[in-house]
Design an enzyme around this catalytic site. Structure first.
Site, PDB file in Angstrom:
ATOM      1  N   HIS A   1      -8.316   5.555   4.666  1.00 38.56           N
ATOM      2  CA  HIS A   1      -8.397   6.683   5.600  1.00 38.56           C
ATOM      3  C   HIS A   1      -9.097   7.894   4.971  1.00 38.56           C
ATOM      4  CE1 HIS A   1      -6.521   9.993   8.043  1.00 38.56           C
ATOM      5  NE2 HIS A   1      -6.637   9.120   9.017  1.00 38.56           N
TER       6      HIS A   1
ATOM      7  N   ASP B   1      -5.580  14.155   2.367  1.00 38.12           N
ATOM      8  CA  ASP B   1      -5.591  12.816   2.956  1.00 38.12           C
ATOM      9  C   ASP B   1      -5.003  11.783   1.996  1.00 38.12           C
ATOM     10  OD1 ASP B   1      -6.516  10.517   4.614  1.00 38.12           O
ATOM     11  OD2 ASP B   1      -7.716  12.036   5.613  1.00 38.12           O
TER      12      ASP B   1
ATOM     13  N   SER C   1      -8.317  11.566  13.853  1.00 38.13           N
ATOM     14  CA  SER C   1      -8.535  11.657  12.411  1.00 38.13           C
ATOM     15  C   SER C   1     -10.019  11.619  12.086  1.00 38.13           C
ATOM     16  CB  SER C   1      -7.884  10.473  11.687  1.00 38.13           C
ATOM     17  OG  SER C   1      -6.534  10.707  11.453  1.00 38.13           O
TER      18      SER C   1
END
Ligand SMILES: *[C@@H]1O[C@H](CO)[C@@H](O)[C@H](O)[C@H]1NC(C)=O
Ligand SMILES: *[C@@H]1O[C@H](CO)[C@@H](O)[C@H](O)[C@H]1NC(C)=O
Ligand SMILES: *[C@@H]1O[C@H](CO)[C@@H](O)[C@H](O)[C@H]1NC(C)=O
Ligand SMILES: *[C@@H]1O[C@H](CO)[C@@H](O)[C@H](O)[C@H]1NC(C)=O
Ligand SMILES: *[C@@H]1O[C@H](CO)[C@@H](O)[C@H](O)[C@H]1NC(C)=O
Ligand SMILES: *[C@@H]1O[C@H](CO)[C@@H](O)[C@H](O)[C@H]1NC(C)=O
Ligand SMILES: *[C@@H]1O[C@H](CO)[C@@H](O)[C@H](O)[C@H]1NC(C)=O
Ligand SMILES: *[C@@H]1O[C@H](CO)[C@@H](O)[C@H](O)[C@H]1NC(C)=O
Length: 759
Positions: free
Chosen positions: A220, A149, A538
């Site tokens: 994220h 990520d 996600s």
């Protein structure tokens, strides 16, 4: 030229999008596959062979005739160990051509842009400390989850290691030193943090990486990591919303970050290196919330790399993508990984419009304040709020807008720019979640509640109101629903295996957030928070990865396919009103398996699936053969130069079925029978007998043989055949049903989704 590729997050104005920078030169990054069997004995390692091969084709070598030119080592980006036999390199067209004639060369792929695609969700999934998956797996203790990520914010409380046991001795990972990151930032929870950007830099040599370490500058990766394996954190909330104790799905699992996505861009060779290293380090589960659109299995580095992971017993969870509700929109439709769709949870964030007559009308909101003001201000109805000039004259009043043309985004934009006291939007837009984190005080009402306000405004000469926020309601119904943005099957890469596999919570998920990245930017300035609410596949992908960690903890002997099967066959098809789960993308209609796969993930039931559909690597090879891949294409995936196609078959031993019929055949007398063969392994104790239960399917005749399976003990295997005969008088393009294997004398059922698509 620059292009944008969003994360698999729907709230794009929260998560930054990544920019890929193309260099104008003809040179490019290639992933080069080599046949290790062809390596001359003189080389001590595959690495030195790759280096020598590169040196022999290097332009600078051929120009300068200097042997062992240093430029060949500069051109080599990574030599890979697990994920492929080969390396990545930055090559000119003539170097690529020369490489094609080198001994042992198999194939090369040019690196293409990648789509980078709480909390209450554990409670919603039934996880609790009294019984089920948490206590039985010791909360995922000693299971290691690797996340590919944007990096991690190690100071987040979700990664504290209070009460955690020593790191398993088999762990070979590291906490790499880099910008604002040193090894003391890892602990018994965050046990590894590495970063990969050699590929990005090879393509863009002048690029300055602002945070050259595993530290997250996007948010994220911090969010996904804490969702999968975050520790318990009390007092979590998003500006007063969703408050409570935050925890990941597997709160005692170990987390390792493999940062391969950068603010400055990203490169597939780095993602490949990240997966390669995660396998070497010894992770048990990999979570990948990103994907590549439109790539076939042998040209998709993520599918190639994850094959090696599966071979080594590492479970891989991936995101389906956020391109729904359109059919065939998903990525990561790879037969050996878990492909996860996104659903809602039974939680709503609400605001109230208080009217001058004392009435209160409820709508949705995530505005980060508790009220506009205690004083009532005038309410004004402005129709569809498209007249920007008129809106700008409104001043300190609350505007009411009615969305009749599906123009909500424009309305929100107009009202935001008009700098009014607040906005009330009457809408039934299916993507309303996109707008809730508004920059100005706003509440979104459904048409029914909107009528109350409109009636009040019409019947009063001086209508007034105020807005109140920060209320969270649990137990909302129906839930879950499939999010409209969640990408749909069938898988373009392999339509013969039904994808997605499963749905997990992905809508407005609360999880950790870096403290120095704004969680929201209001008209009045940026606001920071240790937690943020994000939506997308996600977010659902790490939920499934965390559940896989729990199952791995409870059943260390289960293969990745067995874990996937357990999740799929025990998933829920009914929502909390005991009706079929609905799809927001096709309002008020039941969700098809093309939207949610087998159903909504149920971790406690997945602990005890009774039967599992296991798959060997040979089975995957048989599938690749039947897809008519060439031996070379199969070799790219398996890394082996001898792949037997003697059992070539599209009929993978999967816990779901998909068949295609030509709709034109329904006019003729032609009957087409599609047959599937499956072998189930009994993973319970003692003896057991199961009987088949088939839901009827419109216009199709479905049968199963035998209808009864008898198991004599744990790991006993039995096979059955499913036949689907059709089509006759089919009205819908997509028809689906279920096959359940019901244990005699027990409550447990097996549910498999079957789906038929008519072209
Ligand atoms: C690592 O960084 C932390 C925080 O920046 C600092 O307190 C610590 O002394 C550093 N440790 C080492 C070994 O450099
Ligand atoms: C990188 O910088 C050097 C020196 O400033 C310059 O000569 C070169 O053209 C730049 N390369 C690219 C690809 O921008
Ligand atoms: C909103 O917050 C302010 C300051 O924190 C507080 O004084 C006020 O009572 C709150 N209002 C409501 C309606 O909760
Ligand atoms: C709500 O949706 C229906 C159909 O989807 C549409 O006809 C109607 O105009 C919508 N109402 C509002 C207020 O947006
Ligand atoms: C919908 O849009 C059309 C054209 O964009 C416009 O003429 C019409 O007035 C709109 N309808 C409403 C109810 O605003
Ligand atoms: C593979 O090739 C055979 C023979 O040409 C053909 O019948 C079959 O439909 C092909 N399979 C796929 C999946 O395209
Ligand atoms: C093909 O199937 C047979 C019978 O199930 C099995 O014995 C053999 O090992 C399989 N071959 C391959 C290459 O998978
Ligand atoms: C079905 O028939 C229609 C009309 O003749 C034709 O356009 C279409 O291509 C046919 N579909 C298939 C899958 O053969």
């Amino acid at each position: 030229m620059a292009t944008h590729f969003p994360l698999d997050v729907w709230l794009l104005f929260v998560a930054q999008s990544f920019t890929l920078i193309f260099s104008l030169a003809q040179s490019d990054t290639y992933i080069v596959h080599m046949d290790l069997a062809a390596m001359p004995k003189a080389f001590s390692s595959h690495h030195s062979w790759y280096m020598a091969t590169l040196a022999s084709v290097s332009d600078s070598l051929r120009v300068s005739t200097t042997p062992f030119s240093p430029s060949s080592s500069l051109k080599l980006i990574y030599s890979y160990t697990n994920v492929i036999h080969g390396f990545s390199a930055y090559l000119s067209p003539s170097e690529l051509e020369a490489l094609g004639n080198s001994p042992g060369y198999v194939a090369s792929t040019r690196v293409r842009p990648v789509k980078v695609d709480t909390t209450h969700s554990s409670q919603f999934l039934g996880l609790n400390s009294a019984n089920g998956a948490w206590p039985i797996s010791s909360y995922g203790k000693d299971v290691i989850i690797g996340i590919v990520d944007t990096g991690i914010w190690p100071e987040s409380k979700s990664f504290h290691d209070d009460g955690m046991a020593e790191i398993p001795s088999r762990w070979k990972g590291e906490c790499e030193v880099g910008t604002e990151f040193n090894s003391s930032l890892c602990n018994k929870k965050l046990i590894g943090a590495r970063y990969f950007n050699k590929g990005l830099l090879a393509k863009n040599p002048n690029l300055t990486i602002s945070m050259n370490s595993a530290r997250d500058t996007d948010g994220h990766g911090t969010h996904t990591s804490s969702t999968a394996g975050g520790s318990f954190v009390e007092g979590a909330s998003y500006f007063g919303y969703a408050s409570g104790t935050s925890r990941g799905m597997a709160p005692r699992a170990r987390v390792a970050m493999y940062k391969a996505l950068w603010e400055e861009g990203s490169d597939l060779s780095d993602i490949l290196a990240a997966i390669d290293q995660a396998i070497t380090d010894g992770v048990d589960v990999i979570s990948i919330s990103l994907g590549l659109d439109g790539a076939s299995l042998h040209a998709d580095p993520i599918s190639i790399a994850t094959f090696s992971a599966i071979e080594k017993g590492v479970f891989v969870s991936t995101s389906a993508g956020n391109e729904g509700p359109y059919d065939k929109s998903l990525h990561n439709g790879t037969p050996w990984v878990l492909t996860v769709a996104a659903g809602t949870v039974d939680r709503e964030f609400v605001g109230n419009v208080i009217l001058g007559n004392g009435d209160s009308v409820t709508g949705l909101s995530l505005y980060p304040a508790n009220s506009t003001s205690s004083r009532l201000v005038p309410l004004i109805f402005m129709g569809t709020c498209q007249d920007v000039k008129e809106l700008k004259k409104i001043g300190h009043r609350i505007v009411v807008c009615q969305d009749k043309n599906g123009s909500l985004s424009e309305q929100v934009y107009n009202v935001q720019n008009a700098k009014v006291a607040g906005g009330v939007f009457i809408t039934n837009d299916t993507d309303i979640g996109l707008y809730l984190q508004s920059m100005f005080p706003a509440i979104f009402l459904n048409p029914q509640n909107g009528e109350i306000i409109l009636d009040y405004i019409k019947s009063n000469h001086d209508p007034k109101g105020s807005l109140e926020f920060q209320e969270t309601r649990l137990g909302s119904k129906p839930a879950p629903k499939v999010a409209s943005y969640s990408s749909r099957g069938p898988s373009p890469a392999c339509p013969f295996v039904l994808k997605p596999d499963i749905m997990a919570p992905g809508d407005l998920i609360l999880a950790s957030w870096p403290r120095n990245i704004p969680a929201i930017e209001l008209s009045s300035g940026k606001l920071f928070s240790d937690f943020n609410l994000l939506s997308g596949t996600s977010m659902s992908c790490p939920h499934a990865a965390g559940v896989a960690a729990l199952l791995k903890g409870a059943h260390p002997e289960w293969s990745p396919a067995a874990i996937r099967s357990a999740m799929m066959t025990t998933s829920d098809v009914l929502d909390n009103t005991f009706n079929l789960i609905q799809d927001i993308g096709i309002p008020n209609k039941p969700a098809s398996p093309l939207a949610m796969g087998a159903g909504h993930i149920n971790p406690n039931k997945a602990l005890d699936p009774g039967l599992v559909y296991d798959v060997t690597t040979e089975d995957y090879v048989s599938l690749l053969c039947a897809l008519n891949f060439t031996q070379k294409q199969i070799q790219i995936i398996t890394k082996s130069s001898s792949n037997s196609c003697s059992n070539s078959s599209l009929d993978l031993n999967y816990p779901s079925f998909i068949a295609f019929f030509n709709a034109n055949d329904s006019n003729s007398d032609v009957k087409i029978v599609q047959q599937f063969r499956r072998t189930v392994t009994y993973v319970g104790d003692g003896k057991s007998t199961y009987t088949a239960k088939l839901a009827p399917m419109d216009g199709l005749q479905v049968s199963v043989l035998p209808e009864k399976l008898v198991f004599h003990g744990k790991n006993d295997k039995q096979s059955y055949k499913l036949s689907i005969e059709g089509p006759r008088l089919i009205k819908d393009l997509v028809v689906y049903g279920t096959l359940s294997w019901v244990e005699i004398g027990a409550l447990g059922t097996e549910e498999d989704a079957a789906i038929i698509e008519l072209d």
